[in-house]
Design a protein around this motif. Structure first.
Motif, short mmCIF file in Angstrom:
data_model
loop_
_atom_site.label_atom_id
_atom_site.label_comp_id
_atom_site.label_asym_id
_atom_site.label_seq_id
_atom_site.Cartn_x
_atom_site.Cartn_y
_atom_site.Cartn_z
N UNK A 120 -34.89 -10.12 3.17
CA UNK A 120 -35.03 -11.63 2.90
C UNK A 120 -33.96 -12.13 3.44
N UNK A 121 -33.88 -13.34 4.08
CA UNK A 121 -32.64 -14.29 4.32
C UNK A 121 -32.12 -14.61 3.22
N UNK A 122 -31.00 -14.55 2.71
CA UNK A 122 -30.77 -15.13 0.88
C UNK A 122 -29.86 -16.30 1.31
N UNK A 123 -30.16 -17.57 0.60
CA UNK A 123 -29.38 -18.75 0.08
C UNK A 123 -28.76 -18.56 -1.10
N UNK A 124 -27.48 -18.87 -1.21
CA UNK A 124 -26.65 -18.71 -2.31
C UNK A 124 -26.32 -20.10 -2.89
N UNK A 125 -26.46 -20.45 -3.95
CA UNK A 125 -25.87 -22.01 -4.19
C UNK A 125 -25.29 -21.65 -5.85
N UNK A 126 -23.87 -22.24 -5.87
CA UNK A 126 -23.27 -21.77 -7.14
C UNK A 126 -22.07 -22.89 -7.30
N UNK A 127 -21.22 -22.53 -8.17
CA UNK A 127 -20.13 -23.33 -8.48
C UNK A 127 -19.05 -22.94 -7.14
N UNK A 128 -18.13 -23.84 -7.16
CA UNK A 128 -17.09 -23.50 -6.11
C UNK A 128 -16.42 -22.06 -6.54
N UNK A 129 -16.13 -21.92 -7.84
CA UNK A 129 -15.57 -20.78 -8.29
C UNK A 129 -16.40 -19.49 -8.05
N UNK A 130 -17.66 -19.51 -8.22
CA UNK A 130 -18.33 -18.25 -7.91
C UNK A 130 -18.29 -18.04 -6.45
#
Length: 244
Positions: A120-130
């Motif tokens: 898969x092509x992975x998208x990452x959404x998270x806090x600025x810290x992560x």
């Protein structure tokens, strides 16, 4: 209690409540005694994880979490979970403070994703810290998967959903959450999107009715918690080196 595990949460409290709801809902029960034995530490006053990661002059969240780990270790739980992705910035220091296995939420999520979506092509959404501490980025790249974090507008919208809506208002913004997922899928061609923050897991629990594939770290660690507790209750040996 003789056989139990420890949950270190409160970062934030709604996300921890969501995790507890998941493990209770998914546990097969016919009576009160079928539910799991655990101790919940809802340490809501732990300093903001993202603020410290982005600026180390801000109060560190490591000392209070070390205190929690050491306090709970004296009770000898079978294992511990920390219900906060960003807190895993100090995972090595926290695990080094105890002989009790501490389940690594981001590693568990990515190894699960690799098995389910190997190309898969992975998208990452998270806090600025992560995003800044590269916890998920390293795990995803080590798994040999292509990854994107979208653009700055998406990052800002994710931060607004996490902080403005969920942490501050205590509410889920379904429209904003779906818009983020849609952009990651349509514009950045993500096959699957990693929810790298437990507030995003809270959003997913409240609004799962969308067509996008997600990897929900909190949901995955909830299932792993149930699996480990079931083995513990049956007196089965658990090899913590092979749980991922």
């Amino acid at each position: 209690m003789q056989k139990f595990f420890t949950v270190i949460g409160g970062m934030g409290s709604l996300a921890t409540e969501s995790y507890i709801h998941l493990i209770n809902e998914r546990t097969q029960t016919s009576k009160d005694q079928d539910y799991m034995d655990y101790i919940l530490v809802n340490h809501a006053t732990v300093p903001d994880r993202t603020a410290h990661i982005m600026d180390h002059s801000k109060p560190s969240f490591l000392p209070p979490l070390l205190e929690d780990i050491k306090q709970q270790s004296t009770l000898n739980p079978a294992f511990m979970v920390i219900i906060c992705n960003t807190a895993h910035y100090y995972y090595k220091e926290l695990q080094a403070a105890t002989d009790i296995p501490l389940i690594h939420m981001p590693h568990l999520a990515v190894t699960t994703m690799k098995k389910k979506y190997p190309n898969a092509k992975v998208g990452l959404i998270a806090t600025k810290g992560t995003l800044a501490d590269h916890i998920y980025e390293k795990e995803i790249k080590d798994a040999g998967l292509e990854m994107t974090m979208g653009d700055q507008d998406i990052k800002d919208e994710v931060e607004s959903l996490i902080y403005d809506d969920i942490k501050v208002k205590g509410k889920m913004n379904k429209e904003k959450y779906f818009h983020i997922l849609k952009r990651m899928h349509d514009e950045f061609k993500c096959d699957v999107i990693v929810l790298g923050c437990t507030e995003l897991s809270f959003a997913q629990e409240k609004a799962p009715d969308h067509p996008y594939a997600v990897i929900d770290a909190q949901s995955i660690i909830a299932d792993k918690t149930i699996e480990l507790e079931t083995k513990m209750r049956k007196n089965e040996e658990i090899n913590f080196d092979k749980i991922y």
